[in-house]
Design a protein around this motif. Sequence first.
Motif, mmCIF file in Angstrom:
data_model
loop_
_atom_site.group_PDB
_atom_site.id
_atom_site.type_symbol
_atom_site.label_atom_id
_atom_site.label_comp_id
_atom_site.label_asym_id
_atom_site.label_seq_id
_atom_site.Cartn_x
_atom_site.Cartn_y
_atom_site.Cartn_z
ATOM 1 N N ASP A 71 16.948 -23.617 -48.651
ATOM 2 C CA ASP A 71 18.353 -23.717 -48.282
ATOM 3 C C ASP A 71 19.173 -22.646 -49.028
ATOM 4 O OD1 ASP A 71 20.701 -24.825 -47.170
ATOM 5 O OD2 ASP A 71 20.007 -26.866 -47.513
ATOM 6 N N PHE A 72 20.501 -22.704 -48.844
ATOM 7 C CA PHE A 72 21.381 -21.701 -49.474
ATOM 8 C C PHE A 72 21.511 -21.891 -50.982
ATOM 9 C CE2 PHE A 72 24.292 -25.173 -49.602
ATOM 10 C CZ PHE A 72 25.226 -24.858 -50.588
ATOM 11 N N MET B 288 27.851 -11.498 -51.910
ATOM 12 C CA MET B 288 27.642 -11.468 -53.367
ATOM 13 C C MET B 288 28.731 -10.675 -54.093
ATOM 14 S SD MET B 288 23.495 -11.257 -53.827
ATOM 15 C CE MET B 288 23.167 -9.897 -52.712
ATOM 16 N N GLY B 289 29.733 -10.194 -53.332
ATOM 17 C CA GLY B 289 30.840 -9.457 -53.950
ATOM 18 C C GLY B 289 30.484 -8.056 -54.366
ATOM 19 N N LEU B 290 29.426 -7.491 -53.753
ATOM 20 C CA LEU B 290 28.951 -6.156 -54.147
ATOM 21 C C LEU B 290 29.381 -5.066 -53.176
ATOM 22 C CD1 LEU B 290 25.288 -7.210 -55.054
ATOM 23 C CD2 LEU B 290 27.247 -7.001 -56.599
ATOM 24 N N ALA B 291 30.054 -5.450 -52.098
ATOM 25 C CA ALA B 291 30.432 -4.464 -51.074
ATOM 26 C C ALA B 291 31.918 -4.138 -51.176
ATOM 27 C CB ALA B 291 30.112 -5.013 -49.682
ATOM 28 N N SER B 292 32.280 -2.966 -50.686
ATOM 29 C CA SER B 292 33.677 -2.533 -50.748
ATOM 30 C C SER B 292 34.567 -3.363 -49.819
ATOM 31 C CB SER B 292 33.783 -1.054 -50.370
ATOM 32 O OG SER B 292 33.223 -0.851 -49.082
ATOM 33 N N ASP B 293 33.951 -4.019 -48.817
ATOM 34 C CA ASP B 293 34.746 -4.803 -47.870
ATOM 35 C C ASP B 293 34.842 -6.282 -48.265
ATOM 36 O OD1 ASP B 293 32.185 -5.665 -47.341
ATOM 37 O OD2 ASP B 293 32.076 -4.819 -45.324
ATOM 38 N N SER B 294 34.489 -6.606 -49.510
ATOM 39 C CA SER B 294 34.561 -8.002 -49.947
ATOM 40 C C SER B 294 36.010 -8.490 -49.914
ATOM 41 C CB SER B 294 34.001 -8.144 -51.370
ATOM 42 O OG SER B 294 32.622 -7.868 -51.379
ATOM 43 N N ARG B 295 36.172 -9.733 -49.441
ATOM 44 C CA ARG B 295 37.510 -10.307 -49.324
ATOM 45 C C ARG B 295 37.854 -11.071 -50.596
ATOM 46 N NH1 ARG B 295 35.785 -12.752 -43.580
ATOM 47 N NH2 ARG B 295 33.837 -12.755 -44.741
ATOM 48 N N PRO C 168 29.564 -19.429 -56.870
ATOM 49 C CA PRO C 168 30.119 -19.754 -55.546
ATOM 50 C C PRO C 168 29.063 -19.865 -54.462
ATOM 51 C CG PRO C 168 30.671 -17.498 -56.173
ATOM 52 C CD PRO C 168 30.054 -18.141 -57.373
ATOM 53 N N ALA C 169 29.361 -20.697 -53.463
ATOM 54 C CA ALA C 169 28.444 -20.895 -52.337
ATOM 55 C C ALA C 169 28.183 -19.587 -51.625
ATOM 56 C CB ALA C 169 29.025 -21.924 -51.369
ATOM 57 N N THR C 170 29.205 -18.734 -51.527
ATOM 58 C CA THR C 170 29.028 -17.456 -50.840
ATOM 59 C C THR C 170 27.976 -16.591 -51.539
ATOM 60 O OG1 THR C 170 30.988 -16.711 -52.055
ATOM 61 C CG2 THR C 170 31.306 -17.308 -49.750
ATOM 62 N N TYR C 171 28.018 -16.557 -52.874
ATOM 63 C CA TYR C 171 27.011 -15.787 -53.617
ATOM 64 C C TYR C 171 25.623 -16.369 -53.372
ATOM 65 C CZ TYR C 171 24.511 -13.324 -57.259
ATOM 66 O OH TYR C 171 23.600 -12.529 -57.919
ATOM 67 N N ARG C 172 25.524 -17.685 -53.383
ATOM 68 C CA ARG C 172 24.233 -18.341 -53.171
ATOM 69 C C ARG C 172 23.654 -17.972 -51.802
ATOM 70 N NH1 ARG C 172 23.151 -22.819 -56.727
ATOM 71 N NH2 ARG C 172 24.859 -23.133 -58.183
ATOM 72 N N ALA D 231 22.493 -14.224 -51.866
ATOM 73 C CA ALA D 231 21.248 -14.027 -52.620
ATOM 74 C C ALA D 231 20.065 -14.677 -51.915
ATOM 75 C CB ALA D 231 21.407 -14.590 -54.034
ATOM 76 N N SER D 232 20.303 -15.814 -51.236
ATOM 77 C CA SER D 232 19.224 -16.487 -50.501
ATOM 78 C C SER D 232 18.747 -15.630 -49.331
ATOM 79 C CB SER D 232 19.706 -17.854 -49.990
ATOM 80 O OG SER D 232 19.949 -18.716 -51.066
ATOM 81 N N VAL D 233 19.700 -15.025 -48.617
ATOM 82 C CA VAL D 233 19.349 -14.126 -47.507
ATOM 83 C C VAL D 233 18.620 -12.902 -48.046
ATOM 84 C CG1 VAL D 233 20.269 -12.631 -45.685
ATOM 85 C CG2 VAL D 233 21.262 -14.899 -46.053
ATOM 86 N N ASP D 234 19.145 -12.352 -49.122
ATOM 87 C CA ASP D 234 18.578 -11.131 -49.707
ATOM 88 C C ASP D 234 17.135 -11.343 -50.167
ATOM 89 O OD1 ASP D 234 19.155 -8.394 -50.384
ATOM 90 O OD2 ASP D 234 19.065 -8.988 -52.496
#
Length: 481
Positions: A125-126, A163-170, A211-215, A218-221
């Motif tokens: 899971d995530f 994961m907050g690593l991209a320039s387009d992170s909100r 955060p759930a978004t990071y999880r 990283a799970s997808v990655d």
Amino acid sequence: MNSKSTPPISKEDKLHILMFPWLAFGHMIPFLELSKLIALQGHRITFISTTKNIDRLPKLPRNLSSLITLVKIPLPKVEKLPENAEATSDLPYDKVKYLKMAYDQLEQPIATLLQETSPDWVIYDFAPYWLGPVVAKLGISSAFFSIFIATTLCFMGSPQTLMGLASDSRTKPEDFTVPPKWIPFHSTVAFRIFEINRIFDDVTGDDENIPATYRVGASVDGCDVVAVRSSYEFEPEWLPLLEEIYGKPVIPVGMLPPIPIDHDSDDDDEEWKTIKEWLDKQPKGSVVYVAFGSEAKPSQTELTEIALGLEQTGFPFFWALRKKSALVDTEEVELPDGFEERTKERGIVCTSWTPQLKILSHDSVGGFLTHSGWSSVVEAIQFQRPLILLMFLVDQGLIARLLEEKKIGYSIPRDDRDGSFTRDSVADSVRLVMVEEKGKVYRDKIREVKGLYVDGDIQDKYVNNLLNYFTLHRRRVKEAK
């Protein structure tokens, strides 16, 4: 779906798959449904969860009990996590982060279990964002199984964005109220400001919370392939886009409607007997079934407006009500004064567990007032019950936008800033969807899509496609060695 017997399968092609869901019943149940469908094809499943959760899962069908092994793993104790809390339904929303902290401490026990069992695949899971690298190090293939639909995943973006690593992170709640630039086609799918504000801590995180978004990112990655609880019939444009965004295979596994199993004691179930007797007395298609899942709890103000709105409709109703969000919740909500007395001839408010599938399958139910949680939506489609939507948490707003686009559900009008709504809007929405001419489109559409989305043959096709991928991948890995 044929659940009477398991077809013969050659020893060479037999897979051993380990399942590791997050500690929420909205996650564990789809993982278990997928486990059953895989076991029906003759493959072995090891399904892992904590002790209390395993004990609370639905009974396995007899013909699959030899192929699905339920493994209990003790949940580590964590400061601030209440005693005996092992699922999100045991906790108010603000304490779920402590459950995640305890869950993260399962990394070493899971790694040990993987070494001992050596499965061919791990489906996770995530939440266990740390599991991908552990599995890869052991030379085991892995799939991230998302109970979130492809639309939600596309909206949230790439692993780097998550994961907050991209320039387009909100970074601001307002950023989530418009479709992101990477969606190339027109869509209304976006959060309303009140929806994202309610969960923004799970986007940004804090000192106690990854955060759930990071999880998810990283799970997808960390996985070899992404499996999604969806279908090309439901999300024809979103699934290919998700594969493009993730840059790795994305395989839909179908909608996973619950497989009916033999209930030996159904006739002796006094609680269901009582409910059924009441439903049997109601005219066909007249009852509003109201349920908001195992996690959402309306505020006192929201509860009052829902109750008085139901009263206004004049319709019979069955309400599965969570007055507390958990055993440790100190803020119990109350029904308006005199409500139960005034509606006792035509309404039931049930504050204990309710057999949702059985209720939805009853002919007297004509509409489902729901939080738009994905499992509830699938069950509504399965039994062709038109949807009145009232969202509370997580990705429910995004699901609601998609259902609105497809004319499968109608959302109760709310204030965009604070999410407030009135008893009048509840009553008007229920009437619209259940009986008014303007709402006929929702009643017709839910009947029309059932065969497209929850057909047994279509479901089998998706599971077989996933298993073919797993089998071919295993062969390639063996050949490469």
